[in-house]
Design a protein around this motif. Sequence first.
Motif, PDB file in Angstrom:
ATOM      1  N   MET A   2       0.847  -1.175   0.000  1.00  0.00           N
ATOM      2  CA  MET A   2       0.000   0.000   0.000  1.00  0.00           C
ATOM      3  C   MET A   2       0.894   1.241   0.000  1.00  0.00           C
ATOM      4  O   MET A   2       1.809   1.357   0.805  1.00  0.00           O
ATOM      5  N   THR A   3       0.627   2.183  -0.879  1.00  0.00           N
ATOM      6  CA  THR A   3       1.402   3.418  -0.913  1.00  0.00           C
ATOM      7  C   THR A   3       0.755   4.474  -0.031  1.00  0.00           C
ATOM      8  O   THR A   3      -0.443   4.440   0.239  1.00  0.00           O
ATOM      9  N   GLU A   4       1.564   5.406   0.395  1.00  0.00           N
ATOM     10  CA  GLU A   4       1.088   6.494   1.245  1.00  0.00           C
ATOM     11  C   GLU A   4       0.266   7.485   0.426  1.00  0.00           C
ATOM     12  O   GLU A   4       0.601   7.770  -0.721  1.00  0.00           O
ATOM     13  N   ARG A   5      -0.777   8.021   1.004  1.00  0.00           N
ATOM     14  CA  ARG A   5      -1.630   9.008   0.331  1.00  0.00           C
ATOM     15  C   ARG A   5      -0.904  10.337   0.191  1.00  0.00           C
ATOM     16  O   ARG A   5      -1.007  11.006  -0.836  1.00  0.00           O
ATOM     17  N   PHE A   6      -0.154  10.754   1.223  1.00  0.00           N
ATOM     18  CA  PHE A   6       0.572  12.018   1.195  1.00  0.00           C
ATOM     19  C   PHE A   6       2.066  11.765   1.322  1.00  0.00           C
ATOM     20  O   PHE A   6       2.491  10.928   2.127  1.00  0.00           O
ATOM     21  N   ILE A   7       2.850  12.515   0.527  1.00  0.00           N
ATOM     22  CA  ILE A   7       4.308  12.422   0.568  1.00  0.00           C
ATOM     23  C   ILE A   7       4.863  13.807   0.865  1.00  0.00           C
ATOM     24  O   ILE A   7       4.502  14.781   0.196  1.00  0.00           O
ATOM     25  N   LYS A   8       5.758  13.881   1.859  1.00  0.00           N
ATOM     26  CA  LYS A   8       6.402  15.148   2.187  1.00  0.00           C
ATOM     27  C   LYS A   8       7.522  15.399   1.186  1.00  0.00           C
ATOM     28  O   LYS A   8       8.415  14.572   1.027  1.00  0.00           O
ATOM     29  N   THR A   9       7.476  16.559   0.497  1.00  0.00           N
ATOM     30  CA  THR A   9       8.478  16.879  -0.518  1.00  0.00           C
ATOM     31  C   THR A   9       9.417  18.006  -0.105  1.00  0.00           C
ATOM     32  O   THR A   9      10.420  18.236  -0.762  1.00  0.00           O
ATOM     33  N   TYR A  10       9.099  18.714   0.975  1.00  0.00           N
ATOM     34  CA  TYR A  10       9.930  19.826   1.434  1.00  0.00           C
ATOM     35  C   TYR A  10       9.704  20.029   2.923  1.00  0.00           C
ATOM     36  O   TYR A  10       8.583  19.890   3.407  1.00  0.00           O
ATOM     37  N   SER A  11      10.778  20.363   3.638  1.00  0.00           N
ATOM     38  CA  SER A  11      10.671  20.640   5.063  1.00  0.00           C
ATOM     39  C   SER A  11      11.697  21.692   5.446  1.00  0.00           C
ATOM     40  O   SER A  11      12.841  21.655   4.980  1.00  0.00           O
ATOM     41  N   GLN A  12      11.282  22.619   6.299  1.00  0.00           N
ATOM     42  CA  GLN A  12      12.153  23.699   6.765  1.00  0.00           C
ATOM     43  C   GLN A  12      11.813  24.015   8.209  1.00  0.00           C
ATOM     44  O   GLN A  12      10.647  24.144   8.555  1.00  0.00           O
ATOM     45  N   GLY A  13      12.830  24.146   9.055  1.00  0.00           N
ATOM     46  CA  GLY A  13      12.635  24.566  10.436  1.00  0.00           C
ATOM     47  C   GLY A  13      12.463  23.421  11.408  1.00  0.00           C
ATOM     48  O   GLY A  13      12.207  22.286  11.020  1.00  0.00           O
ATOM     49  N   CYS A  14      12.640  23.770  12.699  1.00  0.00           N
ATOM     50  CA  CYS A  14      12.478  22.793  13.784  1.00  0.00           C
ATOM     51  C   CYS A  14      11.315  23.165  14.695  1.00  0.00           C
ATOM     52  O   CYS A  14      10.476  22.337  14.996  1.00  0.00           O
ATOM     53  N   ILE A  15      11.294  24.423  15.135  1.00  0.00           N
ATOM     54  CA  ILE A  15      10.204  24.884  15.993  1.00  0.00           C
ATOM     55  C   ILE A  15       9.131  25.555  15.150  1.00  0.00           C
ATOM     56  O   ILE A  15       7.943  25.281  15.293  1.00  0.00           O
ATOM     57  N   ASP A  16       9.551  26.421  14.252  1.00  0.00           N
ATOM     58  CA  ASP A  16       8.647  27.069  13.293  1.00  0.00           C
ATOM     59  C   ASP A  16       8.793  26.291  11.984  1.00  0.00           C
ATOM     60  O   ASP A  16       9.684  26.547  11.187  1.00  0.00           O
ATOM     61  N   VAL A  17       7.924  25.301  11.787  1.00  0.00           N
ATOM     62  CA  VAL A  17       8.060  24.323  10.699  1.00  0.00           C
ATOM     63  C   VAL A  17       7.162  24.675   9.518  1.00  0.00           C
ATOM     64  O   VAL A  17       5.989  25.008   9.700  1.00  0.00           O
ATOM     65  N   ILE A  18       7.731  24.590   8.316  1.00  0.00           N
ATOM     66  CA  ILE A  18       6.965  24.718   7.077  1.00  0.00           C
ATOM     67  C   ILE A  18       7.287  23.491   6.236  1.00  0.00           C
ATOM     68  O   ILE A  18       8.457  23.162   6.025  1.00  0.00           O
ATOM     69  N   GLU A  19       6.235  22.806   5.759  1.00  0.00           N
ATOM     70  CA  GLU A  19       6.415  21.614   4.927  1.00  0.00           C
ATOM     71  C   GLU A  19       5.489  21.684   3.722  1.00  0.00           C
ATOM     72  O   GLU A  19       4.431  22.305   3.778  1.00  0.00           O
ATOM     73  N   ILE A  20       5.910  21.034   2.651  1.00  0.00           N
ATOM     74  CA  ILE A  20       5.059  20.861   1.465  1.00  0.00           C
ATOM     75  C   ILE A  20       4.760  19.374   1.359  1.00  0.00           C
ATOM     76  O   ILE A  20       5.671  18.531   1.394  1.00  0.00           O
ATOM     77  N   TRP A  21       3.477  19.045   1.238  1.00  0.00           N
ATOM     78  CA  TRP A  21       3.016  17.666   1.105  1.00  0.00           C
ATOM     79  C   TRP A  21       2.267  17.535  -0.220  1.00  0.00           C
ATOM     80  O   TRP A  21       1.548  18.445  -0.625  1.00  0.00           O
ATOM     81  N   VAL A  22       2.409  16.405  -0.890  1.00  0.00           N
ATOM     82  CA  VAL A  22       1.720  16.148  -2.156  1.00  0.00           C
ATOM     83  C   VAL A  22       0.776  14.970  -1.976  1.00  0.00           C
ATOM     84  O   VAL A  22       1.165  13.914  -1.470  1.00  0.00           O
ATOM     85  N   ASP A  23      -0.474  15.168  -2.396  1.00  0.00           N
ATOM     86  CA  ASP A  23      -1.478  14.103  -2.400  1.00  0.00           C
ATOM     87  C   ASP A  23      -1.175  13.216  -3.608  1.00  0.00           C
ATOM     88  O   ASP A  23      -1.226  13.668  -4.748  1.00  0.00           O
TER      89      ASP A  23
END
Length: 56
Positions: free
Chosen positions: A1-22
């Motif tokens: 089974m494949t994951e529905r969402f994949i994280k493609t970008y991540s920035q920060g530790c406390i103030d986190v911004i991520e890009i996820w792709v469906d």
Amino acid sequence: MTERFIKTYSQGCIDVIEIWVDTVTGVNYVFHRNGNAAGFTPLLNKDGRPVVSQGT
């Protein structure tokens, strides 16, 4: 089974911004977390339409 969402970008530790792709629709989402607060929303282009990745 494949994951529905994949994280493609991540920035920060406390103030986190991520890009996820469906992997089903190709729509990109922005996830932002700062402490106990967080939000997840579609990433929009300059025309206000969702950013869609090709080949998902």
